[in-house]
Design a protein around this motif. Structure first.
Motif, PDB file in Angstrom:
ATOM      1  N   TYR A  24    -107.597  24.341  54.518  1.00 40.75           N
ATOM      2  CA  TYR A  24    -106.445  25.128  54.075  1.00 40.75           C
ATOM      3  C   TYR A  24    -106.120  26.210  55.097  1.00 40.75           C
ATOM      4  O   TYR A  24    -107.008  26.924  55.574  1.00 40.75           O
ATOM      5  N   GLU A  25    -104.815  26.319  55.427  1.00 40.92           N
ATOM      6  CA  GLU A  25    -104.382  27.344  56.393  1.00 40.92           C
ATOM      7  C   GLU A  25    -104.146  28.704  55.730  1.00 40.92           C
ATOM      8  O   GLU A  25    -104.104  29.726  56.415  1.00 40.92           O
ATOM      9  N   MET A  26    -103.951  28.703  54.424  1.00 46.62           N
ATOM     10  CA  MET A  26    -103.727  29.954  53.703  1.00 46.62           C
ATOM     11  C   MET A  26    -104.457  29.890  52.372  1.00 46.62           C
ATOM     12  O   MET A  26    -104.259  28.956  51.594  1.00 46.62           O
ATOM     13  N   VAL A  27    -105.296  30.875  52.126  1.00 45.17           N
ATOM     14  CA  VAL A  27    -106.024  30.966  50.864  1.00 45.17           C
ATOM     15  C   VAL A  27    -105.694  32.327  50.262  1.00 45.17           C
ATOM     16  O   VAL A  27    -105.903  33.361  50.899  1.00 45.17           O
ATOM     17  N   TYR A  28    -105.141  32.336  49.058  1.00 45.13           N
ATOM     18  CA  TYR A  28    -104.684  33.600  48.481  1.00 45.13           C
ATOM     19  C   TYR A  28    -105.247  33.810  47.080  1.00 45.13           C
ATOM     20  O   TYR A  28    -105.538  32.860  46.365  1.00 45.13           O
ATOM     21  N   PHE A  46    -103.615  39.907  49.035  1.00 44.07           N
ATOM     22  CA  PHE A  46    -105.027  39.575  49.210  1.00 44.07           C
ATOM     23  C   PHE A  46    -105.144  38.100  49.556  1.00 44.07           C
ATOM     24  O   PHE A  46    -105.019  37.233  48.692  1.00 44.07           O
ATOM     25  N   ARG A  47    -105.390  37.794  50.846  1.00 46.98           N
ATOM     26  CA  ARG A  47    -105.397  36.403  51.271  1.00 46.98           C
ATOM     27  C   ARG A  47    -106.022  36.238  52.651  1.00 46.98           C
ATOM     28  O   ARG A  47    -106.205  37.203  53.391  1.00 46.98           O
ATOM     29  N   LEU A  48    -106.349  34.994  52.958  1.00 46.47           N
ATOM     30  CA  LEU A  48    -106.839  34.613  54.281  1.00 46.47           C
ATOM     31  C   LEU A  48    -105.771  33.773  54.954  1.00 46.47           C
ATOM     32  O   LEU A  48    -105.206  32.857  54.350  1.00 46.47           O
ATOM     33  N   LEU A  49    -105.492  34.077  56.235  1.00 42.59           N
ATOM     34  CA  LEU A  49    -104.482  33.363  57.007  1.00 42.59           C
ATOM     35  C   LEU A  49    -105.116  32.749  58.245  1.00 42.59           C
ATOM     36  O   LEU A  49    -105.850  33.423  58.973  1.00 42.59           O
ATOM     37  N   ASP A  50    -104.836  31.486  58.478  1.00 43.51           N
ATOM     38  CA  ASP A  50    -105.292  30.818  59.694  1.00 43.51           C
ATOM     39  C   ASP A  50    -104.470  31.314  60.885  1.00 43.51           C
ATOM     40  O   ASP A  50    -103.376  31.868  60.722  1.00 43.51           O
ATOM     41  N   ARG A  51    -104.974  31.087  62.092  1.00 37.10           N
ATOM     42  CA  ARG A  51    -104.284  31.512  63.305  1.00 37.10           C
ATOM     43  C   ARG A  51    -102.881  30.906  63.390  1.00 37.10           C
ATOM     44  O   ARG A  51    -101.945  31.556  63.867  1.00 37.10           O
ATOM     45  N   LYS A  52    -102.698  29.670  62.887  1.00 38.19           N
ATOM     46  CA  LYS A  52    -101.370  29.057  62.886  1.00 38.19           C
ATOM     47  C   LYS A  52    -100.385  29.893  62.082  1.00 38.19           C
ATOM     48  O   LYS A  52     -99.240  30.106  62.486  1.00 38.19           O
ATOM     49  N   VAL A  53    -100.836  30.350  60.922  1.00 36.50           N
ATOM     50  CA  VAL A  53     -99.968  31.147  60.051  1.00 36.50           C
ATOM     51  C   VAL A  53     -99.689  32.510  60.680  1.00 36.50           C
ATOM     52  O   VAL A  53     -98.557  33.006  60.638  1.00 36.50           O
ATOM     53  N   ILE A  54    -100.706  33.101  61.282  1.00 33.67           N
ATOM     54  CA  ILE A  54    -100.530  34.401  61.942  1.00 33.67           C
ATOM     55  C   ILE A  54     -99.472  34.298  63.033  1.00 33.67           C
ATOM     56  O   ILE A  54     -98.561  35.138  63.130  1.00 33.67           O
ATOM     57  N   ASN A  55     -99.575  33.270  63.866  1.00 34.73           N
ATOM     58  CA  ASN A  55     -98.606  33.096  64.947  1.00 34.73           C
ATOM     59  C   ASN A  55     -97.201  32.859  64.409  1.00 34.73           C
ATOM     60  O   ASN A  55     -96.216  33.354  64.976  1.00 34.73           O
ATOM     61  N   LYS A  59     -94.547  38.501  50.751  1.00 41.77           N
ATOM     62  CA  LYS A  59     -94.874  37.424  49.815  1.00 41.77           C
ATOM     63  C   LYS A  59     -93.920  36.251  49.986  1.00 41.77           C
ATOM     64  O   LYS A  59     -94.310  35.090  49.857  1.00 41.77           O
ATOM     65  N   GLY A  60     -92.655  36.559  50.246  1.00 40.22           N
ATOM     66  CA  GLY A  60     -91.693  35.494  50.493  1.00 40.22           C
ATOM     67  C   GLY A  60     -91.946  34.786  51.808  1.00 40.22           C
ATOM     68  O   GLY A  60     -91.796  33.564  51.911  1.00 40.22           O
ATOM     69  N   LEU A  61     -92.336  35.541  52.828  1.00 43.56           N
ATOM     70  CA  LEU A  61     -92.607  34.937  54.137  1.00 43.56           C
ATOM     71  C   LEU A  61     -93.836  34.045  54.087  1.00 43.56           C
ATOM     72  O   LEU A  61     -93.886  33.007  54.760  1.00 43.56           O
ATOM     73  N   TYR A  62     -94.851  34.443  53.306  1.00 47.10           N
ATOM     74  CA  TYR A  62     -96.028  33.587  53.153  1.00 47.10           C
ATOM     75  C   TYR A  62     -95.615  32.219  52.613  1.00 47.10           C
ATOM     76  O   TYR A  62     -96.143  31.177  53.034  1.00 47.10           O
ATOM     77  N   ALA A  63     -94.680  32.222  51.663  1.00 49.89           N
ATOM     78  CA  ALA A  63     -94.214  30.952  51.089  1.00 49.89           C
ATOM     79  C   ALA A  63     -93.302  30.214  52.062  1.00 49.89           C
ATOM     80  O   ALA A  63     -93.340  28.981  52.144  1.00 49.89           O
ATOM     81  N   TRP A  64     -92.490  30.958  52.814  1.00 46.78           N
ATOM     82  CA  TRP A  64     -91.492  30.340  53.697  1.00 46.78           C
ATOM     83  C   TRP A  64     -92.133  29.569  54.845  1.00 46.78           C
ATOM     84  O   TRP A  64     -91.630  28.513  55.239  1.00 46.78           O
ATOM     85  N   VAL A  65     -93.243  30.071  55.381  1.00 47.83           N
ATOM     86  CA  VAL A  65     -93.840  29.416  56.557  1.00 47.83           C
ATOM     87  C   VAL A  65     -94.477  28.076  56.199  1.00 47.83           C
ATOM     88  O   VAL A  65     -94.703  27.233  57.075  1.00 47.83           O
ATOM     89  N   LYS A 108    -100.691  24.421  54.478  1.00 47.68           N
ATOM     90  CA  LYS A 108    -101.509  23.997  53.346  1.00 47.68           C
ATOM     91  C   LYS A 108    -102.140  25.217  52.691  1.00 47.68           C
ATOM     92  O   LYS A 108    -102.835  25.995  53.345  1.00 47.68           O
ATOM     93  N   LYS A 109    -101.925  25.379  51.383  1.00 44.24           N
ATOM     94  CA  LYS A 109    -102.334  26.593  50.676  1.00 44.24           C
ATOM     95  C   LYS A 109    -103.297  26.267  49.540  1.00 44.24           C
ATOM     96  O   LYS A 109    -103.276  25.174  48.979  1.00 44.24           O
ATOM     97  N   MET A 110    -104.097  27.266  49.202  1.00 48.16           N
ATOM     98  CA  MET A 110    -105.010  27.155  48.061  1.00 48.16           C
ATOM     99  C   MET A 110    -105.068  28.501  47.348  1.00 48.16           C
ATOM    100  O   MET A 110    -105.230  29.548  47.991  1.00 48.16           O
TER     101      MET A 110
END
Length: 322
Positions: A126-130, A169-178, A191-197, A200-202
């Motif tokens: 998962y690239e994003m865990v929230y 409160f979440r973990l972001l992979d380097r892909k998401v950070i970039n 919060k909207g940008l997290y969804a927009w990018v 794979k999320k969990m």
């Protein structure tokens, strides 16, 4: 990064973790929080950095941060004034160098015990865990109901899946950070940008903890402003709605005008009604002002963007030279 490589980094405790902590007037929590956070991170990895963004604190938060031991590996970005939490998170992501970034608050409401779970889910691909809050009992009923209304509006007005009760409160992979760092917009609803990018999320449920000390700076006014930012940043439905309402009112007015002309031709002019005129003027005046206000909200955001001012201004940076 391949799953096998991720799992290997986790097993060997070699994942480079950037922990991003925005703070505002948190002098009472600083020492205890970072002591526990450092111990928690040492259990996960031997390579980490803690990036603290001071959002214009007016107390001794910065002084307390600078007194922390060097082995805590705390890096500080001090804003020249209060720019807001969304901007603070943006600044932290701009400076994060890790394989992953963990975003959390310094008030103990985000449980550190969940960090190993976040990292484990990242190892599963998962690239994003929230985190998903399981309760909002510590909040007032007004705040809870407004939060429900906001997430309902976001679901109806936008095409994005913004999870209800999911915070920063979440973990972001380097892909998401970039991906997040590539955005140029100044007014952000994270919060909207997290969804927009995408990616794979969990979701991981957790119980909101009580603040150890101090009080939250997020009042009703700030939350309302954030909600308006979220809706106007990701939806043009309000503009379309008022265009539709304007058409309906114009159509009804046209039918009423035909009725008045017909009655006048058949029966003559009746004595004019003053209350009817006043009510009609006030109604249409209110509709016009409301629609102009919505237009103004969008125009104000355009105005902010075209000025191209810096997203934030740093007064000082500590710990990044090394």
């Amino acid at each position: 990064m391949l799953l096998a490589k991720r799992k290997q980094l986790i097993e060997k405790k070699e994942v480079f973790i950037s922990c991003i902590i925005p703070v505002y007037n948190e002098e009472l929590n600083i020492c205890t929080f970072f002591s526990k956070l450092q111990a928690c991170l040492y259990d996960l990895t031997s390579h980490f950095e803690i990036i603290v963004i001071d959002d214009g604190s007016r107390d001794a938060t910065v002084a307390r941060l600078l007194q922390l031991p060097k082995e805590y590996n705390v890096k500080l970005l001090q804003f020249s004034r209060n720019f807001g939490k969304e901007t603070a998170l943006m600044a932290g992501l701009d400076h994060a160098a890790g394989d992953v970034a963990i975003l959390m608050d310094a008030d103990f409401q985000h449980p550190m015990a969940l960090l190993p779970t976040f990292l484990m889910q990242w190892g599963e691909g998962y690239e994003m865990v929230y985190g998903i809050r399981q309760n909002r009992d510590i909040e007032s009923s007004v705040k809870r109901n407004l939060a429900k209304l906001f997430y309902w509006l976001m679901a109806k007005l936008t095409k994005m899946d913004v999870p209800s009760n999911a915070g920063d409160f979440r973990l972001l992979d380097r892909k998401v950070i970039n991906a997040l760092n590539s955005f140029k917009e100044r007014t952000r609803f994270m919060k909207g940008l997290y969804a927009w990018v995408g990616f794979k999320k969990m979701a991981v449920p957790y119980e909101v903890q009580a603040r150890v000390a101090g009080k939250s700076s997020w009042g009703l006014a700030k939350l309302t402003e954030l909600a308006i930012t979220g809706i106007t940043s990701f939806s043009n439905v309000p503009l379309r709605v008022w265009g539709f309402i304007g058409f309906i009112i114009s159509f009804v007015s046209f039918l009423y005008a035909i009725y008045i002309v017909t009655v006048t031709l058949l029966y003559g002019a009746d004595l004019p009604g003053y209350p009817t005129i006043v009510v009609a003027i006030m109604f249409f005046g209110g509709i016009q002002l409301l629609s102009i206000g919505i237009l103004g909200e969008y125009i104000a955001r355009i105005f902010t963007e075209v000025k191209q001012r810096p997203k934030y201004i740093l007064e000082q940076k500590y710990g990044f030279e090394e």
